[in-house]
Design a protein around this motif. Structure first.
Motif, PDB file in Angstrom:
ATOM      1  N   LYS A  26      -5.382  -5.096  18.326  1.00 64.77           N
ATOM      2  CA  LYS A  26      -4.699  -6.400  18.400  1.00 64.77           C
ATOM      3  C   LYS A  26      -4.831  -7.142  17.081  1.00 64.77           C
ATOM      4  CE  LYS A  26      -5.137  -7.285  23.352  1.00 64.77           C
ATOM      5  NZ  LYS A  26      -5.804  -8.135  24.361  1.00 64.77           N
ATOM      6  N   LEU A  27      -6.001  -7.082  16.486  1.00 66.86           N
ATOM      7  CA  LEU A  27      -6.212  -7.752  15.209  1.00 66.86           C
ATOM      8  C   LEU A  27      -5.308  -7.148  14.138  1.00 66.86           C
ATOM      9  CD1 LEU A  27      -7.784 -10.060  14.023  1.00 66.86           C
ATOM     10  CD2 LEU A  27      -9.662  -8.505  13.569  1.00 66.86           C
ATOM     11  N   GLY A  28      -5.175  -5.833  14.146  1.00 68.37           N
ATOM     12  CA  GLY A  28      -4.255  -5.177  13.227  1.00 68.37           C
ATOM     13  C   GLY A  28      -2.825  -5.643  13.430  1.00 68.37           C
ATOM     14  N   LEU A  29      -2.422  -5.803  14.688  1.00 61.65           N
ATOM     15  CA  LEU A  29      -1.076  -6.290  14.984  1.00 61.65           C
ATOM     16  C   LEU A  29      -0.873  -7.714  14.475  1.00 61.65           C
ATOM     17  CD1 LEU A  29      -0.583  -4.853  18.572  1.00 61.65           C
ATOM     18  CD2 LEU A  29       0.740  -4.257  16.538  1.00 61.65           C
ATOM     19  N   ILE A  30      -1.890  -8.528  14.616  1.00 61.37           N
ATOM     20  CA  ILE A  30      -1.801  -9.913  14.128  1.00 61.37           C
ATOM     21  C   ILE A  30      -1.548  -9.928  12.628  1.00 61.37           C
ATOM     22  CG2 ILE A  30      -3.203 -11.992  13.706  1.00 61.37           C
ATOM     23  CD1 ILE A  30      -4.417 -11.463  16.553  1.00 61.37           C
ATOM     24  N   TYR A  31      -2.293  -9.117  11.884  1.00 64.36           N
ATOM     25  CA  TYR A  31      -2.114  -9.077  10.425  1.00 64.36           C
ATOM     26  C   TYR A  31      -0.818  -8.387  10.014  1.00 64.36           C
ATOM     27  CZ  TYR A  31      -6.696 -11.003   9.444  1.00 64.36           C
ATOM     28  OH  TYR A  31      -7.775 -11.841   9.349  1.00 64.36           O
ATOM     29  N   SER A  32      -0.408  -7.357  10.760  1.00 66.88           N
ATOM     30  CA  SER A  32       0.800  -6.621  10.360  1.00 66.88           C
ATOM     31  C   SER A  32       2.090  -7.378  10.652  1.00 66.88           C
ATOM     32  CB  SER A  32       0.837  -5.250  11.037  1.00 66.88           C
ATOM     33  OG  SER A  32       1.039  -5.371  12.429  1.00 66.88           O
ATOM     34  N   ARG A  64       0.002   4.493  10.867  1.00 61.27           N
ATOM     35  CA  ARG A  64       1.013   5.290  10.158  1.00 61.27           C
ATOM     36  C   ARG A  64       2.189   4.414   9.722  1.00 61.27           C
ATOM     37  NH1 ARG A  64      -0.208   9.150  13.949  1.00 61.27           N
ATOM     38  NH2 ARG A  64       1.491   8.503  15.306  1.00 61.27           N
ATOM     39  N   GLU A  65       2.631   3.541  10.601  1.00 61.41           N
ATOM     40  CA  GLU A  65       3.750   2.653  10.260  1.00 61.41           C
ATOM     41  C   GLU A  65       3.403   1.744   9.083  1.00 61.41           C
ATOM     42  OE1 GLU A  65       5.162   0.402  13.586  1.00 61.41           O
ATOM     43  OE2 GLU A  65       6.126   2.135  14.503  1.00 61.41           O
ATOM     44  N   VAL A  66       2.235   1.141   9.141  1.00 61.69           N
ATOM     45  CA  VAL A  66       1.802   0.231   8.076  1.00 61.69           C
ATOM     46  C   VAL A  66       1.618   0.993   6.772  1.00 61.69           C
ATOM     47  CG1 VAL A  66      -0.132  -1.232   7.319  1.00 61.69           C
ATOM     48  CG2 VAL A  66       0.800  -1.505   9.605  1.00 61.69           C
ATOM     49  N   SER A  67       1.071   2.195   6.851  1.00 62.03           N
ATOM     50  CA  SER A  67       0.841   3.012   5.652  1.00 62.03           C
ATOM     51  C   SER A  67       2.133   3.278   4.900  1.00 62.03           C
ATOM     52  CB  SER A  67       0.204   4.352   6.022  1.00 62.03           C
ATOM     53  OG  SER A  67      -1.094   4.158   6.507  1.00 62.03           O
ATOM     54  N   SER A  68       3.226   3.396   5.636  1.00 59.80           N
ATOM     55  CA  SER A  68       4.511   3.680   4.982  1.00 59.80           C
ATOM     56  C   SER A  68       5.004   2.502   4.148  1.00 59.80           C
ATOM     57  CB  SER A  68       5.566   4.077   6.020  1.00 59.80           C
ATOM     58  OG  SER A  68       5.943   2.964   6.804  1.00 59.80           O
ATOM     59  N   GLU A  69       4.428   1.337   4.363  1.00 55.67           N
ATOM     60  CA  GLU A  69       4.792   0.132   3.608  1.00 55.67           C
ATOM     61  C   GLU A  69       3.817  -0.158   2.462  1.00 55.67           C
ATOM     62  OE1 GLU A  69       7.556  -1.650   4.273  1.00 55.67           O
ATOM     63  OE2 GLU A  69       8.030  -0.253   5.896  1.00 55.67           O
TER      64      GLU A  69
END
Length: 90
Positions: A26-32, A64-69
């Motif tokens: 959830k914390l990752g989602l908040i930042y992403s 994986r999604e965030v890594s692509s950015e």
């Protein structure tokens, strides 16, 4: 996915106690998504990485999604930050 202020506060509180993989995801989602005010892919990757280590399957997908950015230096910074956070845990 949108989080209420209460949910956001609960997730931030959880990381100081005994967080679950779901909390860290959830914390990752908040930042992403910028729900904390600004999109921060390095912080998002860090929390997704830690959540994945705790067995969160969704976190692996989001990481994986965030890594692509991100560039390789940003990914390395996120991995260092994750290791640093782990070193502070009991």
């Amino acid at each position: 996915m949108a989080f209420t202020d209460v949910e956001t506060r609960q997730v931030h509180d959880a990381i100081n106690t005994d967080p679950t993989g779901e909390d860290l995801c959830k914390l990752g989602l908040i930042y992403s998504t910028g729900q904390g005010g600004v999109i921060d892919f390095v912080e998002a990757h860090k929390w997704f990485n830690l959540a994945a280590l705790m067995g969160s399957e969704p976190a692996k997908h989001y990481r994986r999604e965030v890594s692509s950015e991100m560039g390789s230096e940003e990914i390395a910074a996120a991995q260092r930050a994750a290791r640093e956070w782990l070193s502070t845990r009991h």
